[in-house]
Write a protein that holds these residues in place. Structure first.
Motif, mmCIF file in Angstrom:
data_model
loop_
_atom_site.group_PDB
_atom_site.id
_atom_site.type_symbol
_atom_site.label_atom_id
_atom_site.label_comp_id
_atom_site.label_asym_id
_atom_site.label_seq_id
_atom_site.Cartn_x
_atom_site.Cartn_y
_atom_site.Cartn_z
ATOM 1 N N ARG A 175 -4.165 13.833 -10.904
ATOM 2 C CA ARG A 175 -5.203 14.548 -10.324
ATOM 3 C C ARG A 175 -5.956 13.413 -10.119
ATOM 4 N NH1 ARG A 175 -3.983 19.106 -7.252
ATOM 5 N NH2 ARG A 175 -5.377 17.184 -6.059
ATOM 6 N N VAL A 176 -7.122 13.232 -11.040
ATOM 7 C CA VAL A 176 -7.642 12.555 -11.262
ATOM 8 C C VAL A 176 -7.565 10.596 -10.511
ATOM 9 C CG1 VAL A 176 -10.026 11.676 -12.161
ATOM 10 C CG2 VAL A 176 -9.192 14.133 -11.831
ATOM 11 N N PRO A 177 -7.157 10.299 -11.464
ATOM 12 C CA PRO A 177 -6.333 8.913 -11.496
ATOM 13 C C PRO A 177 -5.134 8.642 -10.320
ATOM 14 C CG PRO A 177 -5.665 9.628 -12.901
ATOM 15 C CD PRO A 177 -5.824 11.091 -13.245
ATOM 16 N N GLY A 178 -4.957 9.733 -9.751
ATOM 17 C CA GLY A 178 -3.917 9.767 -8.510
ATOM 18 C C GLY A 178 -4.807 9.155 -7.004
ATOM 19 N N ASP A 179 -6.073 10.157 -7.462
ATOM 20 C CA ASP A 179 -7.456 10.472 -5.891
ATOM 21 C C ASP A 179 -7.886 8.948 -6.579
ATOM 22 O OD1 ASP A 179 -6.626 12.825 -4.867
ATOM 23 O OD2 ASP A 179 -8.996 13.673 -6.597
ATOM 24 N N GLU A 180 -8.447 8.454 -7.367
ATOM 25 C CA GLU A 180 -8.739 7.228 -7.475
ATOM 26 C C GLU A 180 -7.805 6.186 -6.366
ATOM 27 O OE1 GLU A 180 -12.427 6.064 -8.572
ATOM 28 O OE2 GLU A 180 -12.566 7.696 -9.079
ATOM 29 N N LEU A 181 -6.721 5.770 -6.574
ATOM 30 C CA LEU A 181 -6.135 4.746 -6.481
ATOM 31 C C LEU A 181 -5.840 4.804 -4.762
ATOM 32 C CD1 LEU A 181 -3.787 2.395 -7.236
ATOM 33 C CD2 LEU A 181 -1.642 4.448 -7.190
ATOM 34 N N ARG A 182 -5.861 6.409 -4.528
ATOM 35 C CA ARG A 182 -5.999 6.953 -3.425
ATOM 36 C C ARG A 182 -7.511 6.072 -2.919
ATOM 37 N NH1 ARG A 182 -2.405 10.830 -3.765
ATOM 38 N NH2 ARG A 182 -4.070 11.977 -4.848
ATOM 39 N N ALA A 183 -8.396 6.265 -3.366
ATOM 40 C CA ALA A 183 -9.755 5.662 -3.088
ATOM 41 C C ALA A 183 -9.547 4.534 -3.158
ATOM 42 C CB ALA A 183 -10.602 6.590 -3.704
ATOM 43 N N ALA A 184 -8.823 3.699 -3.650
ATOM 44 C CA ALA A 184 -9.176 2.567 -3.837
ATOM 45 C C ALA A 184 -8.141 1.520 -2.643
ATOM 46 C CB ALA A 184 -8.710 1.776 -5.075
ATOM 47 N N VAL A 185 -6.898 2.162 -2.451
ATOM 48 C CA VAL A 185 -6.335 2.056 -1.560
ATOM 49 C C VAL A 185 -6.617 1.865 0.061
ATOM 50 C CG1 VAL A 185 -4.100 2.160 0.442
ATOM 51 C CG2 VAL A 185 -4.327 2.096 -1.905
ATOM 52 N N MET A 230 0.542 -1.752 -0.080
ATOM 53 C CA MET A 230 0.192 0.126 -0.191
ATOM 54 C C MET A 230 0.931 0.804 0.128
ATOM 55 S SD MET A 230 -3.630 -1.058 2.376
ATOM 56 C CE MET A 230 -4.682 -2.530 1.781
ATOM 57 N N ALA A 231 2.196 1.480 0.999
ATOM 58 C CA ALA A 231 3.092 2.607 0.176
ATOM 59 C C ALA A 231 3.653 2.194 -1.185
ATOM 60 C CB ALA A 231 3.881 2.271 1.687
ATOM 61 N N MET A 232 3.633 1.518 -1.657
ATOM 62 C CA MET A 232 4.358 1.617 -2.858
ATOM 63 C C MET A 232 2.535 2.440 -3.686
ATOM 64 S SD MET A 232 6.569 1.794 -5.415
ATOM 65 C CE MET A 232 7.832 0.967 -4.938
ATOM 66 N N LEU A 233 1.899 1.983 -3.372
ATOM 67 C CA LEU A 233 0.680 2.207 -3.514
ATOM 68 C C LEU A 233 0.361 3.740 -3.791
ATOM 69 C CD1 LEU A 233 -1.610 -1.009 -3.278
ATOM 70 C CD2 LEU A 233 -0.730 0.299 -5.677
ATOM 71 N N MET A 234 0.402 4.184 -2.585
ATOM 72 C CA MET A 234 -0.005 5.796 -2.034
ATOM 73 C C MET A 234 1.707 7.034 -2.778
ATOM 74 S SD MET A 234 -2.402 5.947 -0.683
ATOM 75 C CE MET A 234 -2.360 7.316 1.001
ATOM 76 N N ALA A 235 2.301 5.552 -3.199
ATOM 77 C CA ALA A 235 3.625 7.051 -3.445
ATOM 78 C C ALA A 235 3.890 6.912 -4.975
ATOM 79 C CB ALA A 235 5.036 6.012 -3.902
ATOM 80 N N MET A 236 2.584 5.734 -5.997
ATOM 81 C CA MET A 236 2.308 6.062 -7.066
ATOM 82 C C MET A 236 1.425 7.121 -7.173
ATOM 83 S SD MET A 236 1.925 2.203 -8.150
ATOM 84 C CE MET A 236 3.469 1.492 -8.190
ATOM 85 N N ALA A 237 0.509 6.990 -6.385
ATOM 86 C CA ALA A 237 -0.528 7.858 -6.724
ATOM 87 C C ALA A 237 -0.056 9.545 -6.351
ATOM 88 C CB ALA A 237 -2.292 7.748 -5.474
ATOM 89 N N GLN A 238 1.139 9.258 -5.319
ATOM 90 C CA GLN A 238 1.748 10.906 -5.337
ATOM 91 C C GLN A 238 2.459 11.342 -6.473
ATOM 92 O OE1 GLN A 238 4.281 10.891 -1.779
ATOM 93 N NE2 GLN A 238 4.900 12.572 -2.231
ATOM 94 N N MET A 239 3.013 10.557 -7.086
ATOM 95 C CA MET A 239 3.479 10.835 -8.084
ATOM 96 C C MET A 239 2.819 10.794 -9.263
ATOM 97 S SD MET A 239 6.006 8.018 -10.806
ATOM 98 C CE MET A 239 4.014 7.263 -11.381
ATOM 99 N N LEU A 240 2.100 10.521 -9.733
ATOM 100 C CA LEU A 240 0.770 10.536 -10.714
ATOM 101 C C LEU A 240 -0.286 12.195 -10.527
ATOM 102 C CD1 LEU A 240 -1.142 7.709 -10.698
ATOM 103 C CD2 LEU A 240 -0.165 8.162 -12.329
#
Length: 598
Positions: A319-329, A303-313
């Motif tokens: 921003r929108v797919p980044g927020d989608e990924l954070r919401a999924a986590v 999950m930390a890597m997924l959150m880092a990927m969202a931050q990278m996006l």
């Protein structure tokens, strides 16, 4: 098309990176992933943890995704070199330090987000290049340093050879660029407060210098409140009242300590991402270490890597797919059914990644996934009904139960429809009709929908039924009819929606006609098993066959509108923000199911 250098690292780094990329791949993003090497194996084989080919890759790409990297002390590092490289003067320097210094990455950005209750969302921005970590650390002092500290009684007792000194370097250049970055970051995310963290009552001269720079630069940002607080007080309030903060800016050592405290506040290093940003470079990584003893065991938290990927996006203006990924986590973390050992679960790395992918509405193969009705109800329960209604509209499906209004403000619920139909009692018959005994058979997770033809002449629900429903795990009740005992039901916090309210009992006026049958309210048909969603806006019904797609589209709507609101709060024009984030069709902007690859 944005290019990303992917450096998986070592230890658990490669497996966590691979599992997280499987999730992000399904978002069909305009990314060109280019893989390279970094870390301990490069050191062991080549005597250089960051080979020249990796530096070349970093110059050719827009940003970098970095996996966890192993570091070892001087002797151990020397011992693991190939025999022909030992004693040649090679020194192991941490790859992350090399990246920060060579790429000029002065801002370490550490988001701290409540993934369960959404109570807080703030960011620690740590200065990366100076402060107490600038490298001016000495043991055994020359005359110049001894002249600075030699009058201290402990130094006099020890002598220059047995005294150590570390200097805190703070330059106007370094402070100003960090503060300007902090204010810009706050504005871009809609934060109205920037807190500078220091210890000015002890470090008086350097602290006052920092304070002067804050006051000067804060004048350029009158829309953002600026304050300076002692680091010890901030540590206390990060634990007691984390929702108080928006953006925290700190020098290197203070920021290092507070950012790890922030990871603890949000649930542990397994959830904590990090970004390192400069004027012309960046990389993003999970905060946790490489844990070489765990490598290959499928136990590490992705999950930390997924959150880092969202931050990278976010950084790449996605921003929108980044927020989608954070919401999924967030959804997977809050549910706690599929989490790794560090969060109290038993799931493996790949299993957790698949669960996050499921929240995005995709399978590993990238096709639309039909979700369990209770799972999709959980997703819909976290969304406002306006977003769900927009999603239904986009599919040409009506669902609003007109005239049924909330009786308990602030409640939100979603569940599988359990339908109940009442009919009037024949006046020639008398006596109690046991009209509500159906409640003993309502399954957990249901949302009771009662049809009494919209009558307001007697009640179909009260406090006794509320208590029983709560014990049975019923998620809410919608009445095409009336309720009573509203004060008690509000005190219980039970999601209740009805056409009317009255004190007149229905026990001798109506009787149960049927359960488990289709109900028509207005022009909407409610079928058993459909998903009912209710909040302060009212109640709507999502046909179960559309539920997964509706949830995905509604999540896209909500993320998009949040992104637009933040952009407008940061000074962007509304029409520009709507165009940028795809307001007209947000589900086409990384939020809906897709089978395409990165």
């Amino acid at each position: 098309m944005k290019s990303v250098a992917v450096l998986p690292g070592d230890g658990i780094g490669p497996e966590v990176t691979s599992a997280a990329l499987d999730v992000v791949e399904e978002l069909s993003l305009p990314l060109d992933l280019r893989f390279g090497e970094i870390g301990w194996e490069c050191w062991r084989q080549e005597g250089d943890p960051v080979p020249q080919r990796t530096w070349k890759l970093l110059t050719e790409t827009d940003t970098c995704l970095l996996g966890a990297i192993t570091s070892k002390p001087l002797r151990e590092a020397e011992a693991e070199l190939p025999s022909d490289l030992r004693g040649t003067g090679r020194t192991f320097v941490s790859p992350v330090i090399q990246l920060r210094q060579r790429l000029g990455l002065y801002a370490n950005v550490r988001p701290v987000v409540d993934l369960v209750n959404t109570r807080f969302d703030f960011t620690v921005i740590r200065e990366n290049t100076e402060g107490l970590y600038s490298g001016f650390d000495f043991h055994g002092l020359d005359d110049a340093l001894w002249n600075l500290v030699g009058q201290h009684p402990n130094a006099q007792a020890s002598g220059p050879e047995a005294t150590s000194v570390t200097l805190r370097l703070q330059t106007e250049f370094g402070m100003d660029r960090l503060l300007r970055y902090g204010f810009a970051y706050a504005r871009s995310r809609g934060h109205r407060r920037l807190t500078l963290v220091d210890k000015p009552n002890v470090l008086r001269h350097s602290g006052n210098h920092l304070r002067e720079r804050l006051e000067s630069i804060a004048g350029e940002h009158p829309d953002i409140e600026a304050e300076i607080l002692n680091v010890d007080a901030v540590a206390l309030w990060m634990v007691r009242r984390p929702e108080r903060f928006g953006v925290l800016v700190a020098e290197n050592m203070f920021g290092d300590i507070l950012s790890d405290l922030g990871a603890g506040v949000m649930g542990g290093l397994g959830l904590a991402p990090s970004g390192n940003i400069g004027d012309h470079g960046s990389y993003f990584e999970p905060v946790h270490g490489s844990a070489p003893g765990m490598a290959g065991q499928d136990r590490a938290n992705p999950m930390a890597m997924l959150m880092a990927m969202a931050q990278m996006l976010d950084h790449l203006d996605l921003r929108v797919p980044g927020d989608e990924l954070r919401a999924a986590v967030r959804s997977v973390t809050a549910r706690r059914a599929t989490v790794t050992y560090d969060l109290g679960g038993t799931s493996g790395t790949r299993e957790v990644a698949r669960a996050v992918a499921g929240e995005l509405g995709v399978t590993e193969a990238g096709t639309g996934a039909a979700e369990d009705a209770e799972d999709v109800a959980d997703r819909l329960a976290r969304l406002d009904s306006a977003s769900v209604s927009d999603a239904l509209d986009s599919l040409g499906v009506g669902g609003v139960l007109a005239g049924i209004t909330p009786r308990v403000p602030g409640t939100r619920a979603a569940g599988r429809a359990f339908t109940v139909t009442y009919q009037r009692v024949d006046r020639n018959r008398t006596g109690f009709r046991n009209a509500a005994n159906y409640l003993d058979d309502v399954p957990e997770g249901s949302f009771v929908v009662v049809d009494n033809a919209g009558s307001t002449t007697c009640t179909n629900w009260g406090s006794l039924l509320t208590r029983l429903a709560q014990r049975r795990g019923v998620r809410g009740t919608a009445l095409h009819g009336s309720a009573r005992d509203i004060t008690e039901i509000r005190a219980a916090g039970y999601p209740l929606f009805s056409t009317g309210a009255t004190m007149v009992s229905g026990k001798n006026r109506v009787e149960l006609a049927a359960t488990g049958q289709n109900i028509v309210i207005g022009d909407v048909t409610v079928r058993p098993g459909d998903i009912v969603v209710g909040d302060d806006n009212g109640v709507l019904v999502v046909p179960v066959e559309y539920a997964t797609e509706v949830a995905a589209r509604a999540e896209s709507v909500q993320r998009t509108e949040t992104a637009i609101a933040k952009a407008v709060a940061g000074g962007q024009r509304l029409d520009e923000a709507r165009r940028r984030f795809g307001y007209a069709r947000p589900w086409d902007n990384g939020g809906s199911s897709s089978s395409s690859h990165v």
